[in-house]
Design an enzyme around this catalytic site. Sequence first.
Site, PDB file in Angstrom:
ATOM      1  N   LYS A   1       1.176  -1.776  -0.135  1.00  0.00           N
ATOM      2  CA  LYS A   1       0.330   0.049   0.163  1.00  0.00           C
ATOM      3  C   LYS A   1       0.939   1.409  -0.300  1.00  0.00           C
ATOM      4  CE  LYS A   1      -3.440   2.415   2.336  1.00  0.00           C
ATOM      5  NZ  LYS A   1      -4.564   2.646   3.142  1.00  0.00           N
TER       6      LYS A   1
ATOM      7  N   ASP B   1     -12.847   4.835  10.227  1.00  0.00           N
ATOM      8  CA  ASP B   1     -12.953   4.682   8.875  1.00  0.00           C
ATOM      9  C   ASP B   1     -13.972   3.869   8.504  1.00  0.00           C
ATOM     10  OD1 ASP B   1     -14.403   5.597   6.241  1.00  0.00           O
ATOM     11  OD2 ASP B   1     -11.972   5.840   5.744  1.00  0.00           O
TER      12      ASP B   1
HETATM   13  P1  ADP Z   1      -7.249   3.570   0.789  1.00  0.00           P
HETATM   14  O1  ADP Z   1      -6.831   4.180   1.968  1.00  0.00           O
HETATM   15  O2  ADP Z   1      -7.426   3.911   0.085  1.00  0.00           O
HETATM   16  O3  ADP Z   1      -8.890   3.076   1.007  1.00  0.00           O
HETATM   17  P2  ADP Z   1      -7.497   0.779   1.417  1.00  0.00           P
HETATM   18  O4  ADP Z   1      -6.469  -0.180   2.814  1.00  0.00           O
HETATM   19  O5  ADP Z   1      -8.589   0.420   1.895  1.00  0.00           O
HETATM   20  O6  ADP Z   1      -6.913   2.206   1.112  1.00  0.00           O
HETATM   21  O7  ADP Z   1      -7.587  -0.438   0.361  1.00  0.00           O
HETATM   22  C1  ADP Z   1      -8.022  -0.641  -0.975  1.00  0.00           C
HETATM   23  C2  ADP Z   1      -8.745  -1.369  -1.130  1.00  0.00           C
HETATM   24  O8  ADP Z   1      -7.370  -2.487  -1.975  1.00  0.00           O
HETATM   25  C3  ADP Z   1      -9.825  -2.560  -0.381  1.00  0.00           C
HETATM   26  O9  ADP Z   1     -11.264  -1.732  -0.451  1.00  0.00           O
HETATM   27  C4  ADP Z   1      -9.428  -4.071  -0.656  1.00  0.00           C
HETATM   28  O10 ADP Z   1     -10.555  -3.716  -2.292  1.00  0.00           O
HETATM   29  C5  ADP Z   1      -7.754  -3.368  -1.319  1.00  0.00           C
HETATM   30  N1  ADP Z   1      -6.963  -4.271   0.326  1.00  0.00           N
HETATM   31  C6  ADP Z   1      -6.321  -3.427   0.978  1.00  0.00           C
HETATM   32  N2  ADP Z   1      -5.293  -3.816   1.659  1.00  0.00           N
HETATM   33  C7  ADP Z   1      -5.602  -5.490   1.808  1.00  0.00           C
HETATM   34  C8  ADP Z   1      -5.075  -6.749   2.183  1.00  0.00           C
HETATM   35  N3  ADP Z   1      -4.201  -6.396   2.863  1.00  0.00           N
HETATM   36  N4  ADP Z   1      -5.395  -7.456   1.593  1.00  0.00           N
HETATM   37  C9  ADP Z   1      -6.722  -7.710   0.181  1.00  0.00           C
HETATM   38  N5  ADP Z   1      -7.387  -7.215  -0.621  1.00  0.00           N
HETATM   39  C10 ADP Z   1      -6.933  -5.533   0.116  1.00  0.00           C
END
Ligand code: ADP
Length: 317
Positions: free
Chosen positions: A122, A227
């Site tokens: 991320k 959130d």
């Molecule tokens: P943002 O801060 O942009 O909202 P998130 O951490 O919520 O970022 O991640 C965005 C999307 O990426 C999530 O809705 C999910 O679909 C996918 N995602 C994020 N982290 C994971 C993970 N550890 N495993 C699987 N999917 C993930």
Amino acid sequence: MKLDAKALRYMSAEDFRVLTAVEMGSKNHEVVPTSLIAQIASLRHGGSHKIVGELAKRNLIARVQNAKYDGYRLTYGGYDYLALKTFSKRGSVFSVGNQIGVGKESDIYIVANEDDKQLVLKLQRLGRVSFRSIKSKRDYLQKRKSASWMYMSRLAAMKEYAFMKVLYENGFPVPEPVDLSRHCVVMELIDAFPLRQVDEVANPAQLYSDLMDLIVKLAQHGLIHGDFNEFNILIKETGKPILIDFPQMVSTSHANAEYYFNRDVECIRVFFKRRFGYESLLYPKFTKHIEREFDLDVQVAASGFTKKHQQELEEVS
Ligand code: ADP
Ligand code: MG
């Protein structure tokens, strides 16, 4: 912004030295003068000059013409490169795969480590949206914004990693944190869909109560997600929820704790009514129900993500 995995491959040791010099120079210069870059990289001025030009062509750094002097700043591309290089040295990221998510303020990629295990990367992209919308501002202000946004992205990643680690170690259903560098976090890949994409569940009442219990358990540990919604809850095939996305978490001692807590609860109530036609008279309330049993917020502060960092992040959100 795309993560350019190809750009990552073709870089010499000298290129890397120069890029690192720009990053080091950025610590106390908004725009790093070309002469300082050469000095930190300890290359002849002529030698570093050529490399600086090449790095700029590849958008890893950007030329900035300033009232006082000309120089360069790191771009998100360059910052990504440095983080990936660190991960690759530590063996936590060996290859970069598909992008699976693009949020307003982050990019999510599937990556693999040395043992070919799939993980999630991320990358925080704070300021990406607002940066574009402040075009009218004076030039130097924009540049300064971009430097501070990079710092803010680093804080957001530090915060996410610190919270994920403390939550994971205390048995909460969150991805296992793997590594942290600059504005990037590497974590366990969860094989699940966001609740947002789930049209039907076997037992909505059960899931509803699992989620409310999770909100309460977090608060009993001194924390509020902030959130807690259908985008940040992943549902495994077994129906088990996994919580993600922690840069906005707050302590239950935060001045607006009650507001954030009730908003998290409300998000779930509204979603369950709309999506599953499920409503319950039972839902937790901040004031009555919550008695603090642990101090995870204190543990997070002890991990290096301090109150001062928290305040700096809140100023921009
Ligand atoms: P943002 O801060 O942009 O909202 P998130 O951490 O919520 O970022 O991640 C965005 C999307 O990426 C999530 O809705 C999910 O679909 C996918 N995602 C994020 N982290 C994971 C993970 N550890 N495993 C699987 N999917 C993930
Ligand atoms: Mg999210």
